[in-house]
Design a protein around this motif. Structure first.
Motif, PDB file in Angstrom:
ATOM      1  N   VAL A   1       0.487  -8.796   2.180  1.00  0.00           N
ATOM      2  CA  VAL A   1      -0.046  -7.509   2.061  1.00  0.00           C
ATOM      3  C   VAL A   1       0.847  -6.959   3.175  1.00  0.00           C
ATOM      4  N   SER A   2       1.311  -5.560   2.681  1.00  0.00           N
ATOM      5  CA  SER A   2       1.885  -4.585   3.262  1.00  0.00           C
ATOM      6  C   SER A   2       1.354  -3.348   3.231  1.00  0.00           C
ATOM      7  N   ASP A   3       1.749  -2.800   4.779  1.00  0.00           N
ATOM      8  CA  ASP A   3       1.070  -1.626   4.970  1.00  0.00           C
ATOM      9  C   ASP A   3       2.080  -0.421   4.396  1.00  0.00           C
ATOM     10  N   GLY A   4       1.689   0.838   4.466  1.00  0.00           N
ATOM     11  CA  GLY A   4       2.516   1.793   4.091  1.00  0.00           C
ATOM     12  C   GLY A   4       3.403   2.408   5.334  1.00  0.00           C
ATOM     13  N   SER A   5       3.776   3.788   5.127  1.00  0.00           N
ATOM     14  CA  SER A   5       4.711   4.271   6.010  1.00  0.00           C
ATOM     15  C   SER A   5       3.954   5.583   6.623  1.00  0.00           C
ATOM     16  N   THR A   6       4.716   6.120   7.403  1.00  0.00           N
ATOM     17  CA  THR A   6       4.532   7.480   8.090  1.00  0.00           C
ATOM     18  C   THR A   6       5.406   8.293   7.607  1.00  0.00           C
ATOM     19  N   ASN A   7       5.482   9.647   7.295  1.00  0.00           N
ATOM     20  CA  ASN A   7       6.329  10.598   6.725  1.00  0.00           C
ATOM     21  C   ASN A   7       6.526  11.584   7.927  1.00  0.00           C
ATOM     22  N   VAL A   8       6.084  11.358   8.991  1.00  0.00           N
ATOM     23  CA  VAL A   8       6.665  12.213  10.197  1.00  0.00           C
ATOM     24  C   VAL A   8       7.923  11.513  10.744  1.00  0.00           C
ATOM     25  N   LEU A   9       8.995  12.387  10.725  1.00  0.00           N
ATOM     26  CA  LEU A   9      10.357  11.708  11.010  1.00  0.00           C
ATOM     27  C   LEU A   9      10.799  12.158  12.439  1.00  0.00           C
ATOM     28  N   PRO A  10      11.387  11.122  13.102  1.00  0.00           N
ATOM     29  CA  PRO A  10      11.902  11.331  14.365  1.00  0.00           C
ATOM     30  C   PRO A  10      13.524  12.101  14.542  1.00  0.00           C
ATOM     31  N   VAL A  11      13.048  13.435  14.236  1.00  0.00           N
ATOM     32  CA  VAL A  11      14.239  14.043  14.152  1.00  0.00           C
ATOM     33  C   VAL A  11      14.047  15.553  14.862  1.00  0.00           C
ATOM     34  N   GLY A  12      15.058  16.194  15.190  1.00  0.00           N
ATOM     35  CA  GLY A  12      15.002  17.447  16.139  1.00  0.00           C
ATOM     36  C   GLY A  12      15.248  17.414  17.659  1.00  0.00           C
ATOM     37  N   PRO A  13      14.579  18.233  18.389  1.00  0.00           N
ATOM     38  CA  PRO A  13      14.815  17.771  19.811  1.00  0.00           C
ATOM     39  C   PRO A  13      14.122  16.704  20.439  1.00  0.00           C
ATOM     40  N   THR A  14      14.426  16.169  21.540  1.00  0.00           N
ATOM     41  CA  THR A  14      13.834  14.844  22.059  1.00  0.00           C
ATOM     42  C   THR A  14      12.344  14.942  22.249  1.00  0.00           C
ATOM     43  N   SER A  15      11.836  15.925  22.553  1.00  0.00           N
ATOM     44  CA  SER A  15      10.378  15.942  22.576  1.00  0.00           C
ATOM     45  C   SER A  15       9.860  15.640  21.346  1.00  0.00           C
ATOM     46  N   LYS A  16      10.385  16.017  20.093  1.00  0.00           N
ATOM     47  CA  LYS A  16       9.761  15.807  19.102  1.00  0.00           C
ATOM     48  C   LYS A  16      10.063  14.392  18.510  1.00  0.00           C
TER      49      LYS A  16
ATOM     50  N   TYR B   1       0.680  -1.324   0.053  1.00  0.00           N
ATOM     51  CA  TYR B   1      -0.084  -0.018   0.036  1.00  0.00           C
ATOM     52  C   TYR B   1       1.116   1.260  -0.067  1.00  0.00           C
ATOM     53  N   GLY B   2       0.585   2.259  -1.004  1.00  0.00           N
ATOM     54  CA  GLY B   2       1.345   3.351  -0.850  1.00  0.00           C
ATOM     55  C   GLY B   2       0.173   4.610  -0.386  1.00  0.00           C
ATOM     56  N   THR B   3       0.819   4.906   0.958  1.00  0.00           N
ATOM     57  CA  THR B   3       0.105   5.730   1.588  1.00  0.00           C
ATOM     58  C   THR B   3      -0.230   7.034   1.139  1.00  0.00           C
ATOM     59  N   PHE B   4       0.834   7.586   0.438  1.00  0.00           N
ATOM     60  CA  PHE B   4       0.471   9.228   0.118  1.00  0.00           C
ATOM     61  C   PHE B   4       0.277   9.104  -1.276  1.00  0.00           C
TER      62      PHE B   4
END
Length: 434
Positions: free
Chosen positions: A300-315, A259-262
């Motif tokens: 069947v495969s799910d897609g992805s999230t484009n929210v990246l774990p980058v930046g300060p620790t809280s983000k 599946y292509g999420t975007f």
């Protein structure tokens, strides 16, 4: 009649009736075997990582693992802090954290696709030619040195007219390079993106047939995944499920539906802020894919999230929680594979997968043990459930969430035993117990 007395058995139908019915259903039996062979019983990777063709390097797999470990060291340096971020139960904190770190050290990527489509974009022909040849050399060297992921391959450009010739040429260069370097690796996987019509799948089949003939390979040696990224891939103009036609058009070569999420969300007009794998439109598409693929041997495969774990620790923590939650949601819906877009996604990929299998291990193992031993319990399980229970344990073993020693300790079963219960013969409703 006294206990132990033999019952009188009588029938009304002549033996010829059963024979005639069996003869009339023989074509259906053959069709069932051909179209619905069942799961192949091979390992399914828990994720697919896409790396652009110009970025892929000899150290990509190790680099992703090192970057993931560094992220853990920086943002969740011990089991307690990692568990706190993800909301893991206390009893899971240490085993999940330890297994995640071990996985990142020894097998950080289970499935890698060198991308020549969206992640690569349009390039001069000479540049893409060189990148495709380089990808073939690096993949071949990785398998030779033992540094490869279990599964590796490329995503070519699609079969649409503007990029069709370029996609075919890139695939040809890549496969030819592998052959010249010693042959096709067992873990080879190819991805055909943006498929809208079954005829495009047929074209891919013809293409692979010609390559196999050119190199005297066994017919059907090369399979491929079909990427579902458009509305036309789910629903045809006549209202039928296009994806079911695509599986049949692949003539046994289809190995997965991804599946292509975007792309899919955008195709339906979903605004960018709401394009996610848990959107109702995504759930609908994947449910159709799941039903179409059931029993065919296509995963069947799910897609992805484009929210990246980058930046300060809280983000980073926020992105980790999102990714962990989406992965757990997918697992509960039997989408055992997904995409990861960034090295910092893989700690939470494995944390979600390991927690999923470890928290359900004791119950699944105990239920399977009672079924095998014909023992009573608070759940009445049937052969189909035994198949699901053993499949659950096998998936846990394949990804490293479980160890065969702990499975054997609870169930008394070997891996071969589990495989037998996971893949009973068609029509076998008894699955004989030990």
């Amino acid at each position: 009649m006294g206990q132990g007395a033999q019952e009188k058995v009588t029938t009304s139908l002549a033996g010829a009736v059963s024979e005639e019915i069996s003869a009339s259903l023989a074509p259906v039996d053959a069709e069932l075997e051909r179209r619905y062979p069942g799961d192949p019983g091979t390992r399914q990777p828990v994720h697919t990582v896409y790396v652009p063709g110009d970025v892929f390097a000899a150290d990509t797999i190790r680099s992703w693992g090192d970057q993931a470990l560094a992220a853990l060291d920086e943002h969740a340096p011990d089991a307690a802090s990692f568990a706190a971020v993800l909301g893991l139960a206390d009893e899971l904190a240490e085993p999940v954290h330890a297994r995640v770190r071990a996985k990142l050290e020894h097998e950080p990527i289970e499935d890698l696709r060198v991308d020549f489509e969206d992640g690569y974009g349009p390039r001069p022909d000479a540049e893409e030619d060189e990148a495709a040849a380089r990808a073939a050399r690096l993949v071949s060297e990785a398998y030779e040195k033992g540094t490869a992921a279990p599964y590796m391959g490329i995503r070519m450009k699609c079969m649409e007219a503007p990029v069709r010739d370029r996609g075919i040429r890139t695939l040809d260069i890549f496969l030819t390079g592998l052959m010249e370097a010693g042959g096709l690796p067992e873990g080879l996987v190819l991805t055909l993106p943006k498929v809208t019509y079954a005829e495009q799948v047929t074209a891919m089949v013809r293409l692979l047939e010609e390559f196999e003939k050119a190199h005297h390979l066994e017919p059907g040696r090369i399979g491929f995944e079909i990427q579902i990224e458009t509305s036309q891939a789910i629903l045809a103009t006549d209202g039928t499920a296009t994806v079911a036609r695509m599986i049949q058009a692949a003539e046994g070569r289809a190995t997965g539906l991804h599946y292509g999420t975007f792309d899919y969300s955008a195709c339906l007009g979903v605004s960018a802020a709401h394009q996610a794998s848990d959107h109702p439109a995504a759930d609908h598409a994947k449910a159709i894919m799941q039903v179409a693929a059931a029993g065919t041997g296509v995963r069947v495969s799910d897609g992805s999230t484009n929210v990246l774990p980058v930046g300060p620790t809280s983000k980073v923590h926020d992105a980790w929680r999102l990714h962990y939650g989406l992965t757990r949601r997918a697992l509960a819906r039997a989408y055992y594979q997904g995409w990861d877009m960034h090295p910092r996604h893989i700690p939470t990929r494995y944390a979600a997968v390991f927690a999923f299998y470890r928290e359900g291990f004791e119950q699944a193992a105990s239920r399977l043990t009672r079924y095998v031993n014909r023992a009573g319990g608070d759940v009445m399980d049937e052969p189909a459930t035994a198949k699901a229970l053993s499949g659950y344990l096998l998936r846990g073993l394949d990804c490293g969430a479980l160890d065969i020693a702990e499975v054997a300790r609870v169930t008394g079963l070997t891996r071969v035993d589990l495989e037998g219960y996971a893949a009973p013969r068609r029509g076998d409703l008894t699955v004989s117990a030990k």
